[in-house]
Design a protein around this motif. Structure first.
Motif, short mmCIF file in Angstrom:
data_model
loop_
_atom_site.label_atom_id
_atom_site.label_comp_id
_atom_site.label_asym_id
_atom_site.label_seq_id
_atom_site.Cartn_x
_atom_site.Cartn_y
_atom_site.Cartn_z
N MET A 67 0.83 -1.21 0.00
CA MET A 67 0.00 0.00 0.00
C MET A 67 0.86 1.26 0.00
O MET A 67 0.35 2.38 0.06
CB MET A 67 -0.92 -0.04 1.24
CG MET A 67 -2.30 0.53 1.01
SD MET A 67 -3.35 0.24 2.48
CE MET A 67 -4.24 -1.22 1.99
N GLY A 68 2.16 1.08 -0.02
CA GLY A 68 3.04 2.25 -0.07
C GLY A 68 3.23 2.92 1.28
O GLY A 68 3.69 4.05 1.36
N LEU A 69 2.87 2.23 2.36
CA LEU A 69 2.93 2.87 3.68
C LEU A 69 4.35 2.85 4.23
O LEU A 69 5.18 2.02 3.81
CB LEU A 69 1.97 2.15 4.64
CG LEU A 69 0.53 2.02 4.14
CD1 LEU A 69 -0.35 1.34 5.19
CD2 LEU A 69 -0.06 3.38 3.77
N ASN A 70 4.60 3.74 5.19
CA ASN A 70 5.92 3.74 5.84
C ASN A 70 5.80 3.67 7.36
O ASN A 70 6.76 3.92 8.07
CB ASN A 70 6.74 4.97 5.41
CG ASN A 70 6.01 6.27 5.71
OD1 ASN A 70 4.98 6.27 6.36
ND2 ASN A 70 6.56 7.38 5.24
N HIS A 104 10.20 -3.35 10.34
CA HIS A 104 11.38 -2.62 9.88
C HIS A 104 11.85 -3.15 8.53
O HIS A 104 12.20 -2.37 7.64
CB HIS A 104 12.51 -2.72 10.91
CG HIS A 104 12.26 -1.87 12.12
ND1 HIS A 104 12.27 -0.50 12.09
CD2 HIS A 104 11.97 -2.20 13.40
CE1 HIS A 104 12.00 -0.01 13.30
NE2 HIS A 104 11.81 -1.03 14.11
N ALA A 105 11.83 -4.47 8.37
CA ALA A 105 12.32 -5.07 7.12
C ALA A 105 11.48 -4.59 5.93
O ALA A 105 11.96 -4.57 4.80
CB ALA A 105 12.26 -6.59 7.22
N ARG A 106 10.26 -4.19 6.18
CA ARG A 106 9.39 -3.72 5.09
C ARG A 106 9.31 -2.20 5.02
O ARG A 106 8.41 -1.64 4.37
CB ARG A 106 7.98 -4.31 5.26
CG ARG A 106 7.93 -5.82 5.04
CD ARG A 106 6.63 -6.40 5.55
NE ARG A 106 6.57 -7.85 5.33
CZ ARG A 106 7.15 -8.76 6.11
NH1 ARG A 106 7.85 -8.37 7.16
NH2 ARG A 106 7.04 -10.04 5.84
N GLY A 107 10.17 -1.52 5.75
CA GLY A 107 10.17 -0.05 5.70
C GLY A 107 8.99 0.58 6.43
O GLY A 107 8.59 1.70 6.13
N LEU A 108 8.43 -0.17 7.42
CA LEU A 108 7.27 0.34 8.16
C LEU A 108 7.72 0.71 9.57
O LEU A 108 8.17 -0.15 10.33
CB LEU A 108 6.18 -0.74 8.23
CG LEU A 108 5.61 -1.18 6.87
CD1 LEU A 108 4.90 -2.53 6.99
CD2 LEU A 108 4.64 -0.13 6.34
N ARG A 109 7.62 1.98 9.93
CA ARG A 109 8.05 2.39 11.28
C ARG A 109 6.95 2.02 12.28
O ARG A 109 5.80 2.45 12.13
CB ARG A 109 8.28 3.91 11.31
CG ARG A 109 8.72 4.38 12.66
CD ARG A 109 9.15 5.84 12.66
NE ARG A 109 9.63 6.17 13.99
CZ ARG A 109 9.58 7.37 14.51
NH1 ARG A 109 9.13 8.38 13.81
NH2 ARG A 109 10.01 7.58 15.73
N ARG A 420 -3.28 3.96 -1.21
CA ARG A 420 -1.95 3.65 -1.78
C ARG A 420 -1.48 4.79 -2.69
O ARG A 420 -0.32 5.22 -2.61
CB ARG A 420 -2.01 2.35 -2.58
CG ARG A 420 -0.69 2.13 -3.36
CD ARG A 420 -0.53 0.76 -3.92
NE ARG A 420 -1.56 0.45 -4.90
CZ ARG A 420 -1.73 -0.74 -5.44
NH1 ARG A 420 -0.95 -1.73 -5.11
NH2 ARG A 420 -2.67 -0.94 -6.32
N ALA A 421 -2.40 5.27 -3.54
CA ALA A 421 -2.01 6.36 -4.46
C ALA A 421 -1.52 7.57 -3.65
O ALA A 421 -0.50 8.18 -3.99
CB ALA A 421 -3.20 6.73 -5.34
N ILE A 422 -2.23 7.89 -2.58
CA ILE A 422 -1.87 9.06 -1.76
C ILE A 422 -0.51 8.83 -1.09
O ILE A 422 0.38 9.69 -1.12
CB ILE A 422 -2.95 9.32 -0.68
CG1 ILE A 422 -4.27 9.72 -1.34
CG2 ILE A 422 -2.49 10.38 0.31
CD1 ILE A 422 -5.46 9.74 -0.39
N ALA A 423 -0.36 7.67 -0.46
CA ALA A 423 0.87 7.41 0.30
C ALA A 423 2.08 7.40 -0.63
O ALA A 423 3.14 7.93 -0.29
CB ALA A 423 0.75 6.08 1.05
#
Ligand code: BGC
Length: 447
Positions: A67-70, A104-109, A420-423
């Motif tokens: 979904m492009g999330l962080n 963390h491995a997926r870039g999600l804080r 997803r588009a927004i993130a």
């Protein structure tokens, strides 16, 4: 034609919010499990396997990444970590550690909540937050847990929605312990939770001086039914004072409105114990004065005709869905002088009729509030996947992703694509509105 957009700064956090009991499954050692077993859920439901995160959270982390999330907000289940007083289950902590590594491995804080409505049955049996040693017990759990997980998390939320926990459990009676009409207990519990929060704040900072520690307070919009009527205005004000302001005042000033002061206990140590201010907001109630509603502060709540509501029947529980409340409360929080996070916003909407609108209006609200000086640093949509909705059981569907609870199958809703588009773009554009909400261009981008 020039593109119109609500843009956000680099590093803005795009997340989803979740909680342990609503997602993990088999959380059988907390007070909610007992409450469900006693048949208190409207639909007769049990949380059951929930989204089965104890075994497969990582598959949903994959969805969050896609979904492009962080960022991702999750909570820890105290009843797993300390199953009996003073007895620690480090196996449970190891599982949480593994989950944090997976994020963390997926870039999600990770933003980790330490109490999201549930706690061990033994804590409940001793009186919950009204027990004389509740603050020490909570602080001890926080100490053990943070010491274990600190290499994988430095962004903590001590308590989710103390006002919802206290009001539903002691005034409305639809959360355990199921007390009805006990306004004083509601106020006392909020006072005790404020002290528990402050103790957790100090504990975490002792272990991790650089951590970001805050709360997720629920803020609901209350507007007078007849704005010109002083009694309606008073009734709306009383609702806001008891529900929204009490905890906020404790954090900001270390004291609360004199109406409540004698019941909350000493709050001096609570003042300033937050590094960011997090709030959850969903709805608005229109309030009129009603002298028969003594225990509810003389306020009768209603939903105005034509207001947008979640799934049929949910309006009565949640009020009018009101994403512009984000702007109202972010501007109010701005005076606290700390970073602001929207720790929850969303809607119960199985057919995804309203969710894209809720998201788009949330973007507009954040953009406008930022332009007027509110330092909003992130947004966590409630929720990633349909999950167990407390007193409403499985009857309410809050997910960007639909869940079939029998097969555990996930299906993205269109709102998941919009988010997803927004993130991914770090902004909401008019082209996105044209794709997902063509009829609402003027509302999303007013002239
Ligand atoms: C809570 C969540 C809940 C959501 C929707 C918030 O009050 O923190 O646990 O599922 O709202 O009702």
């Amino acid at each position: 034609m020039r593109e119109r957009a609500h843009s956000f700064p680099e590093g803005f956090l795009w997340g989803v919010a979740t909680s342990s009991h609503q997602y993990e499954g088999a959380t059988t050692n907390n007070q909610w499990h007992a409450w469900e077993a006693q048949g208190h859920i409207k639909t007769g439901d049990h949380c059951g396997l929930a989204c089965d995160w104890w075994h497969r959270a990582e598959a949903d982390f994959d969805h969050a990444q896609a979904m492009g999330l962080n960022a991702l907000r999750l909570s820890l289940e105290w009843s797993r970590i300390e199953p009996r007083p003073g007895e620690w289950d480090d196996g449970a902590l190891a599982r949480y550690h593994q989950m944090l590594m997976g994020l963390h491995a997926r870039g999600l804080r990770p933003l980790v909540t330490l109490h999201h409505f549930t706690h061990p049955l033994w804590f409940e049996e001793r009186g919950g937050f009204l027990a004389p040693d509740a603050v020490e017990r909570f602080a001890r759990y926080v100490e053990h847990t943070v010491a274990y997980l600190q290499d994988r998390c430095d962004f903590w939320c001590t308590i989710n929605e103390p006002n919802v926990y206290a009001t539903n459990g002691y005034l409305l009676g639809d959360f355990p312990p199921g007390r009805k009409g006990d306004l004083l207990a509601d106020i006392r519990v909020q006072g005790a939770m404020a002290r528990a929060h402050a103790a957790a704040y100090a504990t975490i900072h002792r272990l991790q001086p650089g951590a970001q520690v805050g709360i997720a307070q629920h803020l609901n919009s209350f507007d007078p039914a007849r704005p010109g009527n002083p009694l309606d205005r008073l009734a709306a004000r009383i609702q806001a004072l008891g529900f929204n302001d009490l905890f906020l005042d404790a954090l900001e000033r270390g004291r609360v409105n004199p109406l409540f002061a004698r019941y909350v206990g000493d709050l001096a140590g609570v003042k300033g114990t937050f590094d960011y201010f997090g709030f959850n907001t969903y709805a608005r109630d229109i309030v009129s004065f009603d002298r028969r509603k003594l225990t509810e502060g003389f306020g009768r709540r209603a939903i105005p005709p034509g207001a947008r509501e979640g799934d049929p029947g949910t309006g009565g529980v949640f009020g009018e869905i009101y994403p512009m409340g984000i702007k109202r409360f972010a501007l109010r929080a701005a005076r606290l002088g700390k970073p602001i996070y929207i720790t929850e916003s969303g809607v119960a909407d199985a057919a995804d009729r309203l969710r894209p609108w809720v998201i788009a209006m949330g973007m507009r609200a954040m953009h406008e509030a930022r332009a007027e000086g509110a330092d909003i640093r992130g947004y966590f949509h409630w929720s990633l996947v349909d999950n167990f909705e407390w007193a409403q059981g499985w009857s309410m569907r809050f997910g960007l992703i639909a869940l079939d609870i029998l097969t555990q199958t996930r299906t993205w809703r269109p709102s998941g694509e919009l988010y997803r588009a927004i993130a991914q773009a770090n902004r909401l554009t008019d082209a996105m509105i044209a794709t997902y909400l063509p009829d609402l261009m003027d509302e999303a981008f007013p002239a």
